[in-house]
Design a protein around this motif. Structure first.
Motif, mmCIF file in Angstrom:
data_model
loop_
_atom_site.group_PDB
_atom_site.id
_atom_site.type_symbol
_atom_site.label_atom_id
_atom_site.label_comp_id
_atom_site.label_asym_id
_atom_site.label_seq_id
_atom_site.Cartn_x
_atom_site.Cartn_y
_atom_site.Cartn_z
ATOM 1 N N ALA A 172 56.284 39.202 47.465
ATOM 2 C CA ALA A 172 54.895 39.010 47.888
ATOM 3 C C ALA A 172 53.913 39.195 46.743
ATOM 4 N N ASP A 173 54.304 39.982 45.721
ATOM 5 C CA ASP A 173 53.374 40.248 44.628
ATOM 6 C C ASP A 173 53.552 39.281 43.460
ATOM 7 N N ALA A 174 54.246 38.138 43.694
ATOM 8 C CA ALA A 174 54.493 37.181 42.616
ATOM 9 C C ALA A 174 53.346 36.194 42.458
ATOM 10 N N ASP A 175 52.222 36.481 43.067
ATOM 11 C CA ASP A 175 51.099 35.559 43.062
ATOM 12 C C ASP A 175 49.837 36.294 42.615
ATOM 13 N N PRO A 176 49.831 36.847 41.393
ATOM 14 C CA PRO A 176 48.682 37.651 40.962
ATOM 15 C C PRO A 176 47.460 36.788 40.684
ATOM 16 N N PHE A 177 46.296 37.385 40.835
ATOM 17 C CA PHE A 177 45.041 36.710 40.530
ATOM 18 C C PHE A 177 44.683 37.000 39.078
ATOM 19 N N LEU A 178 44.557 35.933 38.281
ATOM 20 C CA LEU A 178 44.292 36.082 36.850
ATOM 21 C C LEU A 178 43.193 35.122 36.418
ATOM 22 N N ILE A 179 42.297 35.607 35.572
ATOM 23 C CA ILE A 179 41.298 34.766 34.916
ATOM 24 C C ILE A 179 41.546 34.892 33.422
ATOM 25 N N LEU A 180 41.970 33.799 32.812
ATOM 26 C CA LEU A 180 42.432 33.842 31.432
ATOM 27 C C LEU A 180 41.573 32.953 30.541
ATOM 28 N N GLY A 181 41.029 33.538 29.490
ATOM 29 C CA GLY A 181 40.328 32.744 28.498
ATOM 30 C C GLY A 181 41.313 31.938 27.667
ATOM 31 N N VAL A 190 38.369 28.311 30.611
ATOM 32 C CA VAL A 190 39.083 29.428 31.227
ATOM 33 C C VAL A 190 40.050 28.867 32.263
ATOM 34 N N ARG A 191 41.091 29.639 32.525
ATOM 35 C CA ARG A 191 42.087 29.255 33.519
ATOM 36 C C ARG A 191 42.116 30.296 34.624
ATOM 37 N N VAL A 192 42.182 29.827 35.868
ATOM 38 C CA VAL A 192 42.215 30.732 37.014
ATOM 39 C C VAL A 192 43.531 30.515 37.752
ATOM 40 N N ASP A 193 44.350 31.553 37.804
ATOM 41 C CA ASP A 193 45.642 31.488 38.481
ATOM 42 C C ASP A 193 45.638 32.396 39.707
ATOM 43 N N GLY A 194 46.475 32.049 40.694
ATOM 44 C CA GLY A 194 46.624 32.890 41.872
ATOM 45 C C GLY A 194 45.631 32.541 42.968
ATOM 46 N N PRO A 195 45.513 33.410 43.964
ATOM 47 C CA PRO A 195 44.667 33.110 45.128
ATOM 48 C C PRO A 195 43.197 33.452 44.902
ATOM 49 N N ILE A 196 42.329 32.553 45.333
ATOM 50 C CA ILE A 196 40.890 32.834 45.354
ATOM 51 C C ILE A 196 40.497 32.933 46.823
ATOM 52 N N ASP A 197 40.400 34.150 47.312
ATOM 53 C CA ASP A 197 40.046 34.381 48.709
ATOM 54 C C ASP A 197 38.870 35.346 48.770
ATOM 55 N N THR A 206 31.750 37.114 39.152
ATOM 56 C CA THR A 206 31.299 37.997 38.073
ATOM 57 C C THR A 206 31.829 37.543 36.717
ATOM 58 N N GLU A 207 33.125 37.210 36.669
ATOM 59 C CA GLU A 207 33.743 36.842 35.394
ATOM 60 C C GLU A 207 33.245 35.490 34.882
ATOM 61 N N LEU A 208 33.136 34.501 35.771
ATOM 62 C CA LEU A 208 32.669 33.187 35.324
ATOM 63 C C LEU A 208 31.189 33.225 34.955
ATOM 64 N N ARG A 209 30.428 33.996 35.665
ATOM 65 C CA ARG A 209 29.007 34.123 35.316
ATOM 66 C C ARG A 209 28.855 34.778 33.945
ATOM 67 N N ALA A 210 29.719 35.743 33.650
ATOM 68 C CA ALA A 210 29.660 36.407 32.347
ATOM 69 C C ALA A 210 30.082 35.466 31.225
ATOM 70 N N CYS A 211 31.155 34.709 31.442
ATOM 71 C CA CYS A 211 31.660 33.867 30.355
ATOM 72 C C CYS A 211 30.784 32.640 30.120
ATOM 73 N N ASP A 218 28.255 25.667 28.662
ATOM 74 C CA ASP A 218 29.241 24.769 29.259
ATOM 75 C C ASP A 218 30.609 25.443 29.328
ATOM 76 N N VAL A 219 31.384 25.085 30.350
ATOM 77 C CA VAL A 219 32.730 25.633 30.468
ATOM 78 C C VAL A 219 33.589 24.695 31.315
ATOM 79 N N THR A 220 34.868 24.647 30.996
ATOM 80 C CA THR A 220 35.859 23.981 31.838
ATOM 81 C C THR A 220 36.652 25.057 32.565
ATOM 82 N N VAL A 221 36.737 24.940 33.878
ATOM 83 C CA VAL A 221 37.492 25.898 34.686
ATOM 84 C C VAL A 221 38.758 25.198 35.174
ATOM 85 N N ASP A 222 39.887 25.617 34.635
ATOM 86 C CA ASP A 222 41.179 25.010 34.961
ATOM 87 C C ASP A 222 41.765 25.717 36.182
ATOM 88 N N LEU A 223 41.829 24.996 37.307
ATOM 89 C CA LEU A 223 42.324 25.556 38.565
ATOM 90 C C LEU A 223 43.733 25.067 38.894
#
Length: 282
Positions: A172-181, A190-197, A206-211, A218-223
């Motif tokens: 169940a914990d194999a799906d971590p939420f990560l925000i990676l530059g 930036v890349r966003v992995d895992g669940p966005i709920d 918070t993280e995307l507003r900061a970056c 400008d930024v590309t968000v890879d989902l």
């Protein structure tokens, strides 16, 4: 073949239809406290059950998102200003091959029109688009949201089914939420992995507003690696894209076709790219 066709006179262009009779699978019955951190547990339990009954791929995404939205709705709204109660997810496969799933709470129903949190209406609208049928019932005992969906379940040989049952399950914990530059990318990315709920969406904001320096960069968000995109996540992405537009900057949302994020953003009519907007400049 002679024994099959008998004296019909047919010798070619014959179609053989094979049917498989399978025992009715056990249903799913999950009960957890109505807290955000338990949404992943419900999704994991549903995922395991769908695998057990032979549902895979696209239909798993549809059902995961639909049930996830309804469970999040119960967590966020059913026990408003009250001690959080319980939320139940129950599902079964009907004789007609439909997945019938219910999300049940013991809280109080609040109509979307009077709800200051507009995300709720977005979530229910998404569920309506994701599955064949959605029905809501509410009274003083609580709310029951019922969905019905007919997935395509391929026939499977007994040997293959036995082998599948021996394979280790994904934890169940194999799906971590990560925000990676991605500092090596040609453009800010930036890349966003895992669940966005509803649990992880505030962190994403918070993280995307900061970056992006509050929407001024400008930024590309890879989902591509986003495994679940709930309406709370859609609301965050829409808000950030709006902020960027006001500052004459661009937030490029990227999700290849067939990914969970692409499916949900298409339904929500959230502008995004299905081919990498940065091309080969990674």
């Amino acid at each position: 073949m002679r024994r099959l066709v008998g004296d019909t006179g047919f010798r070619d262009d014959i179609t053989v239809l094979a049917a498989q009779l399978r025992a009715a699978p056990a249903g799913l019955d999950l009960l957890v406290p109505a807290r955000r951190e338990n949404l992943a547990t419900l999704r994991s339990g549903l995922d395991s059950w769908l695998s057990d009954i032979g549902v895979h791929g696209y239909h798993v995404q549809l059902l995961q998102h639909a049930v996830g939205e309804l469970a999040a709705n119960a967590v966020e709204h059913a026990y408003h200003a009250r001690q959080p109660g319980l939320v139940a997810v129950r599902a079964r496969l009907t004789a007609a091959g439909d997945v019938l799933a219910r999300v049940v709470d013991q809280g109080r129903w609040r109509a979307s029109a009077s709800d200051p949190d507009s995300d709720r209406g977005v979530g229910l609208a998404l569920v309506t688009d994701l599955v064949d049928e959605l029905r809501l019932e509410h009274d003083k005992r609580g709310t029951t949201a019922t969905i019905r969906h007919h997935p395509w379940i391929p026939a499977q040989s007994p040997i293959a089914a036995d082998l599948a049952g021996r394979l280790p399950r994904r934890p169940a914990d194999a799906d971590p939420f990560l925000i990676l530059g991605q500092p090596s990318a040609a453009r800010h990315r930036v890349r966003v992995d895992g669940p966005i709920d509803s649990e992880t969406a505030p962190t994403l904001y918070t993280e995307l507003r900061a970056c992006t320096a509050a929407g001024t960069r400008d930024v590309t968000v890879d989902l591509t690696g986003t495994t679940h995109l709930a309406s709370a996540g859609v609301a965050v992405l829409h808000r950030l894209c709006t902020q960027a537009a006001r500052n004459n900057t661009e937030m490029r949302l990227y999700a290849p076709r067939g990914t969970p994020a692409q499916m949900v953003m298409s339904l929500a009519r959230l502008r995004h790219h299905t081919t990498d907007p940065d091309g080969d400049g990674l």
